[in-house]
Design a protein around this motif. Structure first.
Motif, PDB file in Angstrom:
ATOM      1  N   ASP A 104       8.466 -19.664  14.408  1.00 58.42           N
ATOM      2  CA  ASP A 104       7.546 -20.106  13.354  1.00 58.42           C
ATOM      3  C   ASP A 104       7.148 -18.969  12.426  1.00 58.42           C
ATOM      4  O   ASP A 104       6.396 -19.194  11.478  1.00 58.42           O
ATOM      5  N   ALA A 105       7.569 -17.745  12.706  1.00 59.04           N
ATOM      6  CA  ALA A 105       7.182 -16.625  11.856  1.00 59.04           C
ATOM      7  C   ALA A 105       8.285 -15.579  11.874  1.00 59.04           C
ATOM      8  O   ALA A 105       9.003 -15.431  12.858  1.00 59.04           O
ATOM      9  N   ILE A 106       8.395 -14.863  10.754  1.00 59.87           N
ATOM     10  CA  ILE A 106       9.328 -13.751  10.666  1.00 59.87           C
ATOM     11  C   ILE A 106       8.690 -12.681   9.789  1.00 59.87           C
ATOM     12  O   ILE A 106       8.035 -12.992   8.788  1.00 59.87           O
ATOM     13  N   PHE A 107       8.827 -11.417  10.221  1.00 61.32           N
ATOM     14  CA  PHE A 107       8.190 -10.313   9.530  1.00 61.32           C
ATOM     15  C   PHE A 107       9.265  -9.283   9.175  1.00 61.32           C
ATOM     16  O   PHE A 107       9.997  -8.815  10.057  1.00 61.32           O
ATOM     17  N   LEU A 108       9.353  -8.940   7.881  1.00 67.40           N
ATOM     18  CA  LEU A 108      10.408  -8.064   7.375  1.00 67.40           C
ATOM     19  C   LEU A 108       9.781  -6.750   6.915  1.00 67.40           C
ATOM     20  O   LEU A 108       8.960  -6.717   5.992  1.00 67.40           O
ATOM     21  N   ASP A 109      10.157  -5.660   7.581  1.00 63.81           N
ATOM     22  CA  ASP A 109       9.643  -4.341   7.219  1.00 63.81           C
ATOM     23  C   ASP A 109      10.862  -3.480   6.872  1.00 63.81           C
ATOM     24  O   ASP A 109      11.424  -2.789   7.716  1.00 63.81           O
ATOM     25  N   GLU A 110      11.305  -3.589   5.630  1.00 62.94           N
ATOM     26  CA  GLU A 110      12.544  -2.884   5.250  1.00 62.94           C
ATOM     27  C   GLU A 110      12.437  -2.459   3.779  1.00 62.94           C
ATOM     28  O   GLU A 110      11.605  -2.995   3.024  1.00 62.94           O
ATOM     29  N   VAL A 118      16.557 -12.289  -3.532  1.00 59.16           N
ATOM     30  CA  VAL A 118      15.921 -12.146  -2.217  1.00 59.16           C
ATOM     31  C   VAL A 118      14.518 -12.733  -2.245  1.00 59.16           C
ATOM     32  O   VAL A 118      14.098 -13.446  -1.325  1.00 59.16           O
ATOM     33  N   ALA A 119      13.777 -12.452  -3.325  1.00 62.87           N
ATOM     34  CA  ALA A 119      12.422 -12.975  -3.428  1.00 62.87           C
ATOM     35  C   ALA A 119      12.426 -14.492  -3.443  1.00 62.87           C
ATOM     36  O   ALA A 119      11.588 -15.146  -2.813  1.00 62.87           O
ATOM     37  N   GLY A 143       6.253 -12.766   6.528  1.00 67.01           N
ATOM     38  CA  GLY A 143       5.490 -11.612   6.119  1.00 67.01           C
ATOM     39  C   GLY A 143       6.422 -10.474   5.779  1.00 67.01           C
ATOM     40  O   GLY A 143       7.405 -10.234   6.493  1.00 67.01           O
ATOM     41  N   ILE A 144       6.136  -9.804   4.651  1.00 68.92           N
ATOM     42  CA  ILE A 144       6.987  -8.697   4.246  1.00 68.92           C
ATOM     43  C   ILE A 144       6.127  -7.465   4.018  1.00 68.92           C
ATOM     44  O   ILE A 144       4.926  -7.569   3.724  1.00 68.92           O
ATOM     45  N   ILE A 145       6.757  -6.287   4.201  1.00 64.10           N
ATOM     46  CA  ILE A 145       6.117  -5.008   3.921  1.00 64.10           C
ATOM     47  C   ILE A 145       6.964  -4.321   2.853  1.00 64.10           C
ATOM     48  O   ILE A 145       8.160  -4.089   3.061  1.00 64.10           O
ATOM     49  N   SER A 146       6.313  -4.050   1.710  1.00 59.99           N
ATOM     50  CA  SER A 146       7.136  -3.548   0.597  1.00 59.99           C
ATOM     51  C   SER A 146       6.308  -2.662  -0.332  1.00 59.99           C
ATOM     52  O   SER A 146       5.093  -2.842  -0.487  1.00 59.99           O
ATOM     53  N   HIS A 147       7.023  -1.728  -0.933  1.00 59.30           N
ATOM     54  CA  HIS A 147       6.424  -0.899  -1.988  1.00 59.30           C
ATOM     55  C   HIS A 147       6.748  -1.454  -3.383  1.00 59.30           C
ATOM     56  O   HIS A 147       6.244  -0.958  -4.387  1.00 59.30           O
ATOM     57  N   VAL A 148       7.637  -2.459  -3.418  1.00 62.21           N
ATOM     58  CA  VAL A 148       8.130  -2.969  -4.700  1.00 62.21           C
ATOM     59  C   VAL A 148       7.063  -3.875  -5.312  1.00 62.21           C
ATOM     60  O   VAL A 148       6.734  -4.925  -4.737  1.00 62.21           O
ATOM     61  N   ALA A 149       6.529  -3.458  -6.467  1.00 62.50           N
ATOM     62  CA  ALA A 149       5.439  -4.211  -7.092  1.00 62.50           C
ATOM     63  C   ALA A 149       5.892  -5.596  -7.535  1.00 62.50           C
ATOM     64  O   ALA A 149       5.153  -6.574  -7.381  1.00 62.50           O
ATOM     65  N   ASP A 150       7.131  -5.690  -8.115  1.00 66.51           N
ATOM     66  CA  ASP A 150       7.608  -6.998  -8.590  1.00 66.51           C
ATOM     67  C   ASP A 150       7.686  -7.996  -7.460  1.00 66.51           C
ATOM     68  O   ASP A 150       7.340  -9.174  -7.622  1.00 66.51           O
ATOM     69  N   LEU A 151       8.159  -7.554  -6.309  1.00 69.95           N
ATOM     70  CA  LEU A 151       8.268  -8.454  -5.159  1.00 69.95           C
ATOM     71  C   LEU A 151       6.884  -8.837  -4.646  1.00 69.95           C
ATOM     72  O   LEU A 151       6.623 -10.005  -4.354  1.00 69.95           O
ATOM     73  N   ALA A 152       5.970  -7.872  -4.534  1.00 66.88           N
ATOM     74  CA  ALA A 152       4.639  -8.147  -4.014  1.00 66.88           C
ATOM     75  C   ALA A 152       3.888  -9.124  -4.905  1.00 66.88           C
ATOM     76  O   ALA A 152       3.138  -9.974  -4.424  1.00 66.88           O
ATOM     77  N   GLU A 153       4.077  -8.993  -6.243  1.00 68.93           N
ATOM     78  CA  GLU A 153       3.347  -9.872  -7.158  1.00 68.93           C
ATOM     79  C   GLU A 153       3.800 -11.319  -7.061  1.00 68.93           C
ATOM     80  O   GLU A 153       3.071 -12.230  -7.450  1.00 68.93           O
ATOM     81  N   ARG A 154       5.027 -11.542  -6.567  1.00 70.50           N
ATOM     82  CA  ARG A 154       5.519 -12.932  -6.440  1.00 70.50           C
ATOM     83  C   ARG A 154       5.017 -13.608  -5.159  1.00 70.50           C
ATOM     84  O   ARG A 154       5.201 -14.803  -4.979  1.00 70.50           O
ATOM     85  N   VAL A 155       4.389 -12.811  -4.274  1.00 70.78           N
ATOM     86  CA  VAL A 155       3.889 -13.369  -3.004  1.00 70.78           C
ATOM     87  C   VAL A 155       2.479 -13.885  -3.225  1.00 70.78           C
ATOM     88  O   VAL A 155       1.650 -13.183  -3.823  1.00 70.78           O
ATOM     89  N   GLY A 164       0.829  -1.186   0.000  1.00 71.85           N
ATOM     90  CA  GLY A 164       0.000   0.000   0.000  1.00 71.85           C
ATOM     91  C   GLY A 164       0.864   1.236   0.000  1.00 71.85           C
ATOM     92  O   GLY A 164       2.080   1.175   0.196  1.00 71.85           O
ATOM     93  N   PRO A 165       0.233   2.384  -0.181  1.00 73.80           N
ATOM     94  CA  PRO A 165       1.003   3.633  -0.233  1.00 73.80           C
ATOM     95  C   PRO A 165       1.579   3.983   1.134  1.00 73.80           C
ATOM     96  O   PRO A 165       1.145   3.471   2.174  1.00 73.80           O
ATOM     97  N   THR A 166       2.564   4.899   1.097  1.00 71.97           N
ATOM     98  CA  THR A 166       3.187   5.354   2.331  1.00 71.97           C
ATOM     99  C   THR A 166       2.136   6.037   3.209  1.00 71.97           C
ATOM    100  O   THR A 166       1.353   6.851   2.734  1.00 71.97           O
TER     101      THR A 166
END
Length: 792
Positions: free
Chosen positions: A726-732, A745-746, A760-772, A32-34
């Motif tokens: 059992d879980a890891i969340f990446l916000d970078e 990385v993906a 779980g990842i937080i990202s603005h990168v569309a290419d990365l998000a589409e692979r999830v 999502g947007p900033t």
């Protein structure tokens, strides 16, 4: 820990209710947007667990989580730890000075594990084995803190690994070993003290007590052998002592038998007293007959009280008649006074009426003059309408005089009325008293009907008085005679008691010697005493002779017994029994034998116990040495340090593998001599660079490799196999990576998610998000942000 569902209301960007359902998700992205609230979702999860948002800076700062304009923020997190499900809920309410956690609760099914904010935080720390800082290093890697683990000091990193790998187990084992060493030392110290108390328990002491037991048994046997002879002598002594006691017991009473003085005088006095009683009783009979005659004479006369009552009635009748005559005259005077008072009241009433008439006329004239103050002669009357020829005048003095006359007349009438009431009351009182006296005169006159005259009453009362005096004299004589009988009988009783006492004295003297067979008693007291005294003298002489013979026999028997006792006493003294006065020598020897036997038994027990104590001490000493060595080896500088080094090597190996993959073989992970993380640059002659010198992209790759390695290997490195991440969340910022690195990385993240671990990842990168495979698109609206799930 694995989240299943995150629900927020009034939390930061989410004014309205928003839900993130992760129950069937291993790999997802928040996009999502900033400013839309992507990182807020992770903040909500951390806040539900630990009551704090790390990026706010202060752990106690909670009011920023409440949406602006909202009253409260509510967060609920459903998560699992292993196979168990839990629910953590926190509600923050705004206050005047900030905010407070109104409600906080941790539930496991129907069981409430914590019901306040601090209790929830503590319970989560225990349940996950991580505090907030460690959780944000290993599970949630927020913006700006992604490289924290990479840059941590050695000590901080070791604390984290100790918790993650549960190496505290070895510290607990070392603590238990030290506690066991202390218990063993305390027990050994106690055993040493017990052995010190058992220093008397020796073989020599046992031999000595055995020798004394043998000696005492020999003495007791000798005492048992001589016991029959001593018993026979004791029996003879007792029999002789009994005979002596009987003789001495008989001599005393027999010597005391003597004839008392004046035995004959007592009998004569008793006979004389009996004759005096008979004479007094005859006199008493004569006096009693005289009383009967006098009493009959009194009974034949009229009743004196009735006569006196009639005489009193005649006197009262005269008094009442005189009172009536006097009261009649007084009543006439009072009636005249009442008549005069009534006349005065009537006259005063007439005078008052006349004065009131004059006053009323004066008042009317005064009122007319007052009404005519504004009129003139020739005007029409305002009342009747006729012409006014002359105006009325006001006579003030006439009106005042009329008022004074009315007042004086009223006072005169009041005084006359008051006097009339007094006179009428007096008249009624006199009339009532006359009626009362008349009724009394009628009653008294009725009682005197048929009564004797006053003269006859006087004669009869005189006769009654003479008869009463005669009766009183007869009764006095009768009482004197009765008293004389009582005195004579008392004297006779004393005489009889004297005879009885003399007889009782004889019986007592005879009873005191009855055991020796005195002569029988007769009716002659003097003769009985003479025979008893003679017999007592003869019997005493016989007992004197028996006493002399028995005394000599006793002395001979005692001498023989004392010799036997002296011999056995010397034998007992040889074994330390000196003999206690009043106690049997054999009993003393038997008691001493029992004591020595008990002492021997105790010594034998103490010897055996001491041997057991020494054996236990040897076993405990060996065990203490083992636990001391174990505590030393399991200490922080021993086995734990080795395990940490091994864990760091394994973590480094995994991180290098990931880093080489992410950097296409250019970089590898290493540590320097201070155990700080470094990177080996294969493309630059294997140059070793510490982590703090890396560029932003290099730091991202190294931090990601370290985080992936930690998530991957924490379970296999753990001492207990627990604390699985059992879980890891990446916000970078994945946008800092070039396309090739981003692709690597993906791919790494996809492989990590395929292992069953949630990523779980937080990202603005569309290419990365589409692979999830699962994306949660966060959209910022005019009043609240919303979350929508999109499956690829």
């Amino acid at each position: 820990m694995r989240p299943l569902r995150i629900e927020v209301v009034g939390f930061a960007a989410f004014r309205e209710r928003a839900v993130v359902d992760l129950a069937d998700t291993d790999l997802f992205a928040l996009v999502g947007p900033t400013g839309a609230g992507k990182s807020t979702v992770i903040d909500a999860m951390v806040f539900a667990l630990y009551g704090s948002v790390p990026r706010y800076g202060s752990k106690s700062l909670v009011y920023p989580v409440i949406t602006q304009g909202a009253v409260e923020a509510r967060v609920r997190l459903d998560f699992t730890v292993g196979d168990d499900e839990y629910v953590a809920t926190r509600v923050v309410r705004r206050t005047k000075t900030g905010a407070t956690t109104k409600e906080a609760r941790l539930e496991h099914g129907d069981v409430v594990l914590a019901d306040d904010a601090d209790g929830l935080t503590a319970a989560v720390g225990t349940l996950l084995g991580l505090d907030l800082e460690q959780f944000t290093k290993c599970v949630v890697l927020p913006q700006g803190a992604f490289a924290t683990l990479l840059h941590d000091t050695k000590a901080t990193r070791q604390d984290l690994l100790v918790k993650l790998l549960d190496l505290g187990l070895y510290d607990r084992l070392a603590t238990a070993a030290r506690a066991e060493t202390k218990r063993s030392s305390q027990r050994i110290e106690f055993l040493e003290e017990q052995l010190g108390r058992s220093s008397h328990a020796t073989a020599q002491a046992v031999a000595e007590v055995n020798a004394r037991v043998d000696a005492l048994e020999s003495v007791v046997a000798e005492l048992d052998a001589v016991a029959p002879e001593l018993a026979s002598l004791d029996a003879q002594i007792r029999a002789t002592e009994t005979a002596i006691a009987e003789s001495m017991e008989a001599i005393g009473p027999l010597s005391a038998v003597e004839v008392p003085a004046a035995v004959d005088d007592v009998a004569r006095a008793a006979a004389q007293a009996t004759e005096a009683v008979a004479s007094a009783e005859n006199e008493e009979r004569l006096a009693s007959a005289a009383v009967v005659v006098a009493d009959d004479a009194v009974g034949a006369l009229p009743d004196a009280s009735a006569l006196r009552s009639r005489a009193a009635d005649r006197d009262r009748l005269a008094e009442v008649s005189a009172s009536i005559d006097k009261g009649t005259l007084l009543l006439a005077d009072v009636e005249s006074a009442v008549t005069a008072a009534r006349s005065r009241v009537d006259a005063a009433t007439n005078v008052l009426r006349e004065a009131e008439t004059v006053r009323d006329a004066a008042r009317v004239a005064d009122v007319a003059a007052d009404l005519a103050r504004h009129l003139h002669e020739g005007d029409d009357c305002p009342v009747c309408g006729s012409r006014i020829d002359a105006l009325p005048t006001v006579d003030v003095e006439t009106l005042a005089e009329a008022e004074r006359l009315v007042a004086a007349s009223s006072r005169s009438l009041q005084e006359a009325t008051t006097q009339l009431a007094v006179d009428e009351k007096k008249e009624a009182s006199f009339r009532a008293k006359l009626e009362e006296r008349a009724a009394e005169r009628e009653l008294v006159s009725g009682r005197l009907v048929g009564a004797p005259s006053s003269e006859q009453i006087a004669v009869d009362l005189a006769r009654i008085g003479e008869a009463a005096e005669t009766l009183r004299a007869a009764r006095s004589a009768d009482e004197s005679a009765r008293a004389a009988v009582v005195r004579r009988r008392s004297e006779a009783d004393r005489a009889v008691r004297a005879v009885s006492a003399a007889r009782a004295e004889y019986v007592a003297a005879r009873d005191r010697v009855a055991a020796f067979g005195p002569p029988a008693a007769t009716d002659d007291l003097a003769t009985d005493w003479v025979e008893l005294v003679g017999w007592a003298g003869e019997e005493r002489a016989r007992h004197d002779a028996s006493l002399t013979t028995a005394t000599q026999e006793l002395a001979d028997t005692v001498a023989r017994r004392d010799e036997r006792v002296r011999v056995v006493g010397e034998r007992a003294a040889q074994v330390g029994i000196d003999g206690v006065p009043g106690e049997s020598l054999r009993d003393q020897c038997v008691a001493a034998l029992a004591t020595e036997r008990a002492r021997r038994e105790q010594l034998e027990h103490d010897v055996a116990a001491a041997a057991e104590l020494r054996g236990e001490r040897a076993v405990l000493d060996e065990r203490r040495q083992v636990h001391e060595l174990l505590a030393e080896q399991l200490g922080a500088r021993g086995f734990e340090a080795w395990l940490l080094d091994e864990a760091l090597d394994a973590l480094l190996e995994g991180a290098s593998t990931w880093l080489e993959l992410l950097s296409s073989g250019r970089y590898a992970m290493a540590v320097d001599d201070k155990k700080q993380f470094a990177v080996i640059d294969h493309a630059n002659a294997d140059e070793r660079r510490i982590a703090r010198t890396l560029s932003g992209g290099e730091t991202f790759l190294a931090s990601l490799a370290l985080a992936l390695a930690l998530a991957e290997r924490v379970s296999e490195l753990s001492a207990t196999g627990g604390n699985t991440l059992d879980a890891i969340f990446l916000d970078e910022g994945f946008g800092t990576l070039d396309p090739d690195t981003l692709d690597v990385v993906a791919t790494a993240i996809e492989e990590l998610g395929a292992t069953g671990r949630m990523v779980g990842i937080i990202s603005h990168v569309a290419d990365l998000a589409e692979r999830v495979p699962v994306r949660f698109e966060v959209t910022k609206g005019p009043g609240t942000s919303t979350i929508e799930r999109v499956d690829a």
